[in-house]
Every structure is written in C-alpha cells, then in structure tokens.
Scaffold this active site. Structure first.
Site, PDB file in Angstrom:
ATOM      1  NE  ARG A 111      -8.283  53.436  84.222  1.00  0.00           N
ATOM      2  CZ  ARG A 111      -7.958  54.491  84.983  1.00  0.00           C
ATOM      3  NH1 ARG A 111      -6.712  54.775  85.242  1.00  0.00           N
ATOM      4  NH2 ARG A 111      -8.897  55.254  85.497  1.00  0.00           N
TER       5      ARG A 111
ATOM      6  CE  LYS B 279      -0.220  52.328  82.611  1.00  0.00           C
ATOM      7  NZ  LYS B 279      -1.493  52.984  82.615  1.00  0.00           N
TER       8      LYS B 279
ATOM      9  NE  ARG C 299      -1.048  63.962  84.828  1.00  0.00           N
ATOM     10  CZ  ARG C 299      -2.061  64.014  83.967  1.00  0.00           C
ATOM     11  NH1 ARG C 299      -3.086  64.798  84.205  1.00  0.00           N
ATOM     12  NH2 ARG C 299      -2.057  63.295  82.891  1.00  0.00           N
TER      13      ARG C 299
HETATM   14  C1  BTN Z   1      -4.110  51.238  80.894  1.00  0.00           C
HETATM   15  O1  BTN Z   1      -4.367  52.158  80.095  1.00  0.00           O
HETATM   16  O2  BTN Z   1      -3.388  51.431  81.863  1.00  0.00           O
HETATM   17  C2  BTN Z   1      -4.718  49.881  80.702  1.00  0.00           C
HETATM   18  C3  BTN Z   1      -3.947  49.076  79.709  1.00  0.00           C
HETATM   19  C4  BTN Z   1      -4.497  47.676  79.521  1.00  0.00           C
HETATM   20  C5  BTN Z   1      -3.808  46.940  78.389  1.00  0.00           C
HETATM   21  C6  BTN Z   1      -4.220  45.497  78.312  1.00  0.00           C
HETATM   22  S1  BTN Z   1      -3.205  44.569  77.213  1.00  0.00           S
HETATM   23  C7  BTN Z   1      -4.295  43.222  77.350  1.00  0.00           C
HETATM   24  C8  BTN Z   1      -5.701  43.783  77.351  1.00  0.00           C
HETATM   25  N1  BTN Z   1      -6.189  43.952  76.003  1.00  0.00           N
HETATM   26  C9  BTN Z   1      -6.367  45.228  75.685  1.00  0.00           C
HETATM   27  O3  BTN Z   1      -6.751  45.647  74.577  1.00  0.00           O
HETATM   28  N2  BTN Z   1      -6.054  46.008  76.733  1.00  0.00           N
HETATM   29  C10 BTN Z   1      -5.645  45.230  77.876  1.00  0.00           C
END
Ligand code: BTN
Length: 318
Positions: free
Chosen positions: A116, A181, A315
């Site tokens: 994100r 996380k 946060r």
């Molecule tokens: C975040 O930042 O919390 C979201 C992370 C999401 C990662 C997943 S892995 C599978 C899918 N493909 C990606 O490129 N991103 C999501």
C-alpha cells in the site's frame, strides 16, 4: 530447476552424485545448475565437501496440482508462476487480455511486490504467500464499500485456524500480532466501479520467512516465527481461498454491514487513542469502530468523525 529444488526442499544434505544420477546429469552440471538456481531464486545453497549441497532450512514449495484441484472446487482457475513481478500486476494484465474472473494468481517469488501507499512488498522465493484473487462485481457501491476490510476478516480466519490466537486487524486492512505486521492486503480495481468491475484482491502473508535482511522498514513477524514450525504454504493458500470465498460471498450479497461485527471484534485498536494522517492533515481521536461502509469512526473533540481508507495512515497516539 524445479526438479533440483524439489530435491533440496527437505533442507537435508544431498551429494552431487546423488543429485546428478537422479536428474541424469554430470556432477559438473549439478554444480552449474545449483549456481543458476541461486542466481534465479536468491536462495543460498550451502556446499560442504564430503556432504554435498543443502538449503539452510527446509522449504515448503507450492503444489500446483493440489492448488488447481482445490481452487476448481470453488470454480476458480489458477495462474501459477515461479517468479513474477507482482501477482496483482499479473492479474491486471490477465484482465486486459480478456482473462475471466474468478481466478487466482500465485507465485513462489515476486520481484516487484506491491504494498500500500507505493511501498514495496518483500517477497523472497518460497518463503511467504503471494496470492491474488480476482472477482467480478456488478453491484456498485454496496458490494465494494468495506470490501478490503472483509478480505481482512477472511485472512484473519485463516491465520487463527492455524492457532495464531494473538493476531488481529488494524484499520483499514493490516494484520498484526501485537505491533508486528504479519500480513497485508492491496486491492486494485479494473472496469467501472459504479457498474461492472473486477476487484483484484492481493494478499501477502509472511509465512516461513525468518530473515528480511533489513529490507522491511517496520516491525514484522511471520507464522513460522510465531508458531515455531514450518507452515505448509499450499494448505494455507487453500484455506485462504475457501475463507475468501465465504466472506466475499456474504459481502457481495449483503454488504459490509454483514461482516462488520466480526471485523470490530478483532480490531486491535478498538477504543484506543490514535492519530490518523492524510497527507499533512492529522486527526487525533479515540477509535469508536467502523460504520456499515467500513469507514473508521473516530471521536475527536467530543464529535464523531468518519474516514474512508485509501491513502490514510493510522498510528497509536499514546
Ligand atoms: C500492504 O502494504 O500492506 C499490502 C501488501 C500486499 C502484498 C500482496 S502480495 C500479493 C499481491 N501482489 C502484490 O504485488 N501485492 C499483493
């Protein structure tokens, strides 16, 4: 390469002779294939004279056949790769090439995993789950509002079923154990959000990762670290698909209102004092919960305010 990896995945020593005769190649060629495997996957393979080759730890590789069968039971097709830029990017490309949902994109490794807010998602080979599910939605706002929170509920069910009782949700859709996380969700949309569209549901779960070599800029953990064992990634993916199927069906039929109670019951920051940032704007308040659209309800200066996801960051302010 895959046959060599399947050989080494147990984490035990295998001599060059043993590998060579089973793959039908010379010892010199085994050495070359090992070097190629290391280059392509980023795995480091230990060589010990007299013992042979081994991975530093056992690997749980994805079983494509098992996944294809289990997903077919849900009516979902599988697109599987060993190495890909991003399963979300691949899903969007498949949609552009007339790929028809529902389908799943899975990979052993992502070279440009998307997080994100423009962040990178660290995705080492064979360590974690990089899972994207694409579904078609035709109901506009009611089905889409809060859908990313509903996905969080499905992921949380999957983690808890493995015995990870301490895991919880952080609005809008992070999964944490304490402050660390363990999983993240990235939703992307294709088509017309007000009418027919496709939702690209990307889920990353830290599964067997033990080391991130300083690449993750926030506290993190993995299932293996929390539970003290190696997790079968194939079965984890199957359970995740089943939970997504169930929760998303409820979300699409009744909207987020039907998932809200379960989400709030697992919200780690319910009742806590938080700071919400949207660019330069900051709001400090107490978390009251979420509304039927998945917006965050904060009590700030005696007034209730509501905030929708997107580029917001939350946060603790204590
Ligand atoms: C975040 O930042 O919390 C979201 C992370 C999401 C990662 C997943 S892995 C599978 C899918 N493909 C990606 O490129 N991103 C999501």
């Amino acid at each position: 390469m895959l046959r060599l990896l399947t050989f080494l995945q147990d984490g035990d020593f295998h001599s060059g002779e043993e590998i060579g005769s089973s793959l039908g190649v010379s010892r010199a060629s085994v050495w070359k294939q090992i070097a190629r495997l290391e280059k392509e996957t980023g795995l480091s393979i230990e060589r010990v004279r007299g013992n042979g080759y081994r991975l530093p730890a056992s690997l749980s590789l994805l079983n494509e056949n098992r996944l294809t069968e289990a997903l077919a039971e849900l009516g979902w097709q599988l697109h599987f790769s060993h190495r890909i830029d991003s399963t979300n990017a691949k899903a969007l490309a498949l949609l552009r090439e007339q790929g028809r949902p529902p389908f799943v994109v899975l990979a052993e490794q992502q070279t440009a995993g998307r997080g994100r807010r423009g962040r990178q998602w660290v995705s080492p080979f064979g360590a974690n789950l990089y899972f994207t599910h694409v579904l078609a939605v035709d109901g506009g706002a009611r089905q889409l509002s809060g859908i990313s929170l509903a996905v969080g509920v499905a992921v949380l069910r999957t983690l808890r079923a493995l015995g990870l009782e301490g895991a919880g949700l952080k609005w809008p859709n992070d999964l944490l154990v304490g402050e660390k996380k363990i999983a993240g969700i990235l939703l992307e949309l294709a088509g017309d959000p007000a009418g027919e569209c496709e939702v690209v549901v990307g889920v990353g779960i830290n599964v067997n990762m033990q080391e991130a070599h300083g690449l993750i800029d926030q506290p993190w953990t993995s299932l293996a670290q929390e539970l003290g064992m190696t997790i079968d990634r194939t079965e984890l993916a199957v359970q995740l698909a089943r939970n997504l199927n169930e929760v998303l069906a409820r979300q699409c039929q009744y909207g987020f209102a039907a998932v809200k109670a379960e989400w709030e019951a697992s919200h780690l920051w319910q009742g806590r004092l938080v700071k919400l940032s949207a660019g330069a704007n900051e709001t400090v308040g107490v978390v009251l919960g979420v509304d039927d659209q998945g917006a965050l309800r904060l009590e700030s200066n005696g007034l209730e305010q509501r905030f929708n996801g997107g580029e917001l960051s939350l946060r603790l302010h204590e």
